[in-house]
Design an enzyme around this catalytic site. Structure first.
Site, PDB file in Angstrom:
ATOM      1  N   ASP A   7      38.269  37.474 -34.488  1.00 47.18           N
ATOM      2  CA  ASP A   7      37.849  36.538 -35.516  1.00 47.18           C
ATOM      3  C   ASP A   7      38.632  36.867 -36.776  1.00 47.18           C
ATOM      4  O   ASP A   7      39.557  37.705 -36.740  1.00 47.18           O
ATOM      5  CB  ASP A   7      36.328  36.581 -35.716  1.00 47.18           C
ATOM      6  CG  ASP A   7      35.822  37.848 -36.392  1.00 47.18           C
ATOM      7  OD1 ASP A   7      36.625  38.775 -36.676  1.00 47.18           O
ATOM      8  OD2 ASP A   7      34.611  37.916 -36.652  1.00 47.18           O
ATOM      9  N   CYS A  64      36.893  42.310 -34.222  1.00 49.39           N
ATOM     10  CA  CYS A  64      36.256  41.638 -35.348  1.00 49.39           C
ATOM     11  C   CYS A  64      36.167  42.668 -36.478  1.00 49.39           C
ATOM     12  O   CYS A  64      36.848  43.691 -36.432  1.00 49.39           O
ATOM     13  CB  CYS A  64      34.898  41.048 -34.975  1.00 49.39           C
ATOM     14  SG  CYS A  64      33.628  42.201 -34.440  1.00 49.39           S
ATOM     15  N   THR A  66      33.751  44.755 -37.337  1.00 46.65           N
ATOM     16  CA  THR A  66      33.193  46.033 -36.884  1.00 46.65           C
ATOM     17  C   THR A  66      33.416  46.293 -35.402  1.00 46.65           C
ATOM     18  O   THR A  66      33.288  47.428 -34.955  1.00 46.65           O
ATOM     19  CB  THR A  66      31.671  46.089 -37.129  1.00 46.65           C
ATOM     20  OG1 THR A  66      31.044  45.068 -36.339  1.00 46.65           O
ATOM     21  CG2 THR A  66      31.338  45.926 -38.596  1.00 46.65           C
ATOM     22  N   HIS A  97      34.779  55.909 -16.480  1.00 44.83           N
ATOM     23  CA  HIS A  97      33.389  56.028 -16.017  1.00 44.83           C
ATOM     24  C   HIS A  97      32.674  54.686 -15.904  1.00 44.83           C
ATOM     25  O   HIS A  97      31.834  54.513 -15.022  1.00 44.83           O
ATOM     26  CB  HIS A  97      32.591  56.924 -16.957  1.00 44.83           C
ATOM     27  CG  HIS A  97      33.021  58.354 -16.917  1.00 44.83           C
ATOM     28  ND1 HIS A  97      32.229  59.366 -17.400  1.00 44.83           N
ATOM     29  CD2 HIS A  97      34.142  58.953 -16.472  1.00 44.83           C
ATOM     30  CE1 HIS A  97      32.852  60.526 -17.263  1.00 44.83           C
ATOM     31  NE2 HIS A  97      34.025  60.290 -16.703  1.00 44.83           N
ATOM     32  N   HIS A 132      30.462  57.060 -10.296  1.00 45.65           N
ATOM     33  CA  HIS A 132      30.498  56.056 -11.358  1.00 45.65           C
ATOM     34  C   HIS A 132      30.369  54.645 -10.785  1.00 45.65           C
ATOM     35  O   HIS A 132      29.758  53.775 -11.401  1.00 45.65           O
ATOM     36  CB  HIS A 132      31.778  56.187 -12.180  1.00 45.65           C
ATOM     37  CG  HIS A 132      31.974  57.554 -12.741  1.00 45.65           C
ATOM     38  ND1 HIS A 132      31.140  58.100 -13.689  1.00 45.65           N
ATOM     39  CD2 HIS A 132      32.892  58.506 -12.466  1.00 45.65           C
ATOM     40  CE1 HIS A 132      31.544  59.315 -13.993  1.00 45.65           C
ATOM     41  NE2 HIS A 132      32.607  59.587 -13.253  1.00 45.65           N
TER      42      HIS A 132
END
Length: 141
Positions: A7, A64, A66, A97, A132
């Protein structure tokens, strides 16, 4: 092929990552945004993740401000395992993992150099399978 999108809050970091991908010889498809003009991260996440689900792209990088919003939006899509990463260890281990098929980064919280190192660590890592895989299968239940 790598799906990449951002964004407005991640536009500058996306440009730096695409330059790094070019240097690494990685193929990618840019799902926008194409400027720093305000836009909605869920729209970009949906487009990029649709390319992963369809098989057009193998994995994705979403950015973005954060990384959190993109992570939340991507993880709403069935078949996407998106991880918000801020360091190289988590970027590598989320592939090894968790078999993450998308990493999410935040331009406002992760410096460019660290973000580029995260991208490289993620792209070089391989899913380890074994115990995993059992855990990943439980996510699909």
């Amino acid at each position: 092929m790598i799906a990449i999108g951002c964004d407005h809050g991640g536009f500058n970091l996306k440009c730096a990552i695409m330059k790094k991908l070019d240097e690494m010889g990685e193929n990618y498809k840019d799902f926008g945004t194409y400027s720093a003009d305000s836009c909605d991260y869920p729209d970009i996440a949906k487009k990029a993740c649709a390319a992963i689900i369809s098989g057009e792209c193998e994995k994705g990088i979403l950015i973005c401000g954060t990384g959190i919003g993109m992570s939340m939006a991507a993880n709403k899509i069935h078949g996407i395992r998106a991880a918000h990463v801020t360091d190289t260890f988590s970027a590598r281990v989320t592939k090894e993992h968790n078999d993450a098929n998308v990493i999410c980064l935040g331009e406002r919280i992760t410096g460019v150099e660290v973000a580029l190192e995260c991208v490289e660590a993620y792209l070089k890592a391989e899913f380890l399978g074994g115990r995993h895989k059992i855990r990943i299968d439980k996510l699909e239940d």
